[in-house]
Scaffold this active site. Sequence first.
Site, mmCIF file in Angstrom:
data_model
loop_
_atom_site.group_PDB
_atom_site.id
_atom_site.type_symbol
_atom_site.label_atom_id
_atom_site.label_comp_id
_atom_site.label_asym_id
_atom_site.label_seq_id
_atom_site.Cartn_x
_atom_site.Cartn_y
_atom_site.Cartn_z
ATOM 1 N N ALA A 20 0.840 -1.200 0.000
ATOM 2 C CA ALA A 20 0.000 0.000 0.000
ATOM 3 C C ALA A 20 0.870 1.243 0.000
ATOM 4 O O ALA A 20 1.863 1.319 0.730
ATOM 5 C CB ALA A 20 -0.921 0.007 1.218
ATOM 6 N N GLY A 48 3.076 -5.173 4.809
ATOM 7 C CA GLY A 48 3.777 -5.966 5.802
ATOM 8 C C GLY A 48 5.209 -6.321 5.478
ATOM 9 O O GLY A 48 6.148 -5.925 6.176
ATOM 10 N N ASN A 51 7.603 -3.331 4.919
ATOM 11 C CA ASN A 51 7.976 -2.675 6.166
ATOM 12 C C ASN A 51 8.969 -3.506 6.966
ATOM 13 O O ASN A 51 9.885 -2.965 7.592
ATOM 14 C CB ASN A 51 6.737 -2.388 7.012
ATOM 15 N N SER A 195 -2.216 -10.589 16.582
ATOM 16 C CA SER A 195 -2.639 -9.743 17.693
ATOM 17 C C SER A 195 -3.581 -10.574 18.557
ATOM 18 O O SER A 195 -3.990 -11.683 18.192
ATOM 19 C CB SER A 195 -3.363 -8.505 17.179
ATOM 20 N N GLN A 236 -0.288 -3.483 26.451
ATOM 21 C CA GLN A 236 -0.159 -4.527 27.463
ATOM 22 C C GLN A 236 1.095 -5.369 27.289
ATOM 23 O O GLN A 236 1.338 -6.289 28.074
ATOM 24 C CB GLN A 236 -1.396 -5.427 27.431
ATOM 25 N N SER A 258 2.150 7.286 17.023
ATOM 26 C CA SER A 258 1.385 6.527 16.039
ATOM 27 C C SER A 258 1.814 5.066 16.115
ATOM 28 O O SER A 258 3.008 4.770 16.197
ATOM 29 C CB SER A 258 1.628 7.067 14.624
ATOM 30 N N ASP A 264 4.899 -4.579 12.226
ATOM 31 C CA ASP A 264 5.897 -4.931 11.214
ATOM 32 C C ASP A 264 7.310 -4.718 11.765
ATOM 33 O O ASP A 264 8.225 -5.505 11.477
ATOM 34 C CB ASP A 264 5.711 -4.077 9.961
ATOM 35 N N THR A 297 7.266 7.408 16.697
ATOM 36 C CA THR A 297 7.393 8.247 15.510
ATOM 37 C C THR A 297 6.011 8.643 14.983
ATOM 38 O O THR A 297 5.030 7.935 15.203
ATOM 39 C CB THR A 297 8.169 7.515 14.398
#
Length: 320
Positions: A20, A48, A51, A195, A236, A258, A264, A297
């Site tokens: 992207a 993914g 990066n 995740s 967490q 952010s 990644d 960043t």
Amino acid sequence: MDASRPTPLRPILTLTVNPALDVSTSTENVVGEHKMRCGLSRLDPGGGGINVSRVIQRLGGQTLAIYAAGGPTGDAYRKLIEAEGLPTVVVPIVGSTRESFTVDETTTGKQFRFVLQGPEITEPEWRACLARVAESIPHGGYVVASGSLPPGAPDDFYARVARLAREHDARCIVDASGPALAAALAEGVFLVKPSGRELGELVGSTLDTEESQIAAASTLVSRGSAEFVALTLGGQGAVLASAAGVMRLAVPQVTVQSTVGAGDSFLGAFVLRIAQGHDPAAAFRAAVAAGSATAMTPATELCHRADVERLEAELALVPA
């Protein structure tokens, strides 16, 4: 293995079939049906595997990044990659590379992320991606297949990558979700990085406690689906499950700007340290440090090496 002993870097290959062009900007308030004046915009080559490669390069490593690209946005994407000097193999596609759009609302600190659907990929195109992988897999190295699959790609696409990796005695790392992740796990991989939400969707349960999350991750290991399961849990912290047991790390105290690209970055640092010959505990610390450094960043910027190494050293002082 002694982490201080220099060892040859095992080669790393990354694959991104749905990259992207990341566009990021800011505005005072996000309001429906209003024209919102934005600040300066930023363009980054996202996705993914790309990066992951960019982070590895920033941390002093090297990779070969395979990615699919097409159309005007694909041309812009290629130029950004070339400007960073990242070694790549581009698989041309007819469809135009997608965009993602991130807007920071300055009055509230909220971040709004709009991720567009990728272009339809044809069977000859996705098979061309697999062919480039088969030609480029480093024997005894690592293959990182990361990111969403575009429309048209089969659910078992990453499972096919894992099979190719095994044929070349390489270790496959997959960062995906849904049916693509399930198929890869059925094939068996070296590492996955879901995740908490993605792991819950995979096992069909709401994993709302640390105990349930660890149990689900450990089950994937015991079944032989993955040697390592790295579970990233945002603020967490993170969990790393393997046959040797479970490691937990809290995230360092940083000012979050952010979280785009943090996952990644986590993966890139982990794979690099493992490829350098470090043990899993050291790789896990580097991964948490890189994810946290990226969160420091703005917008779609990735981590900086100095920040990663500083946080990595701090985490090394945390009692196990």
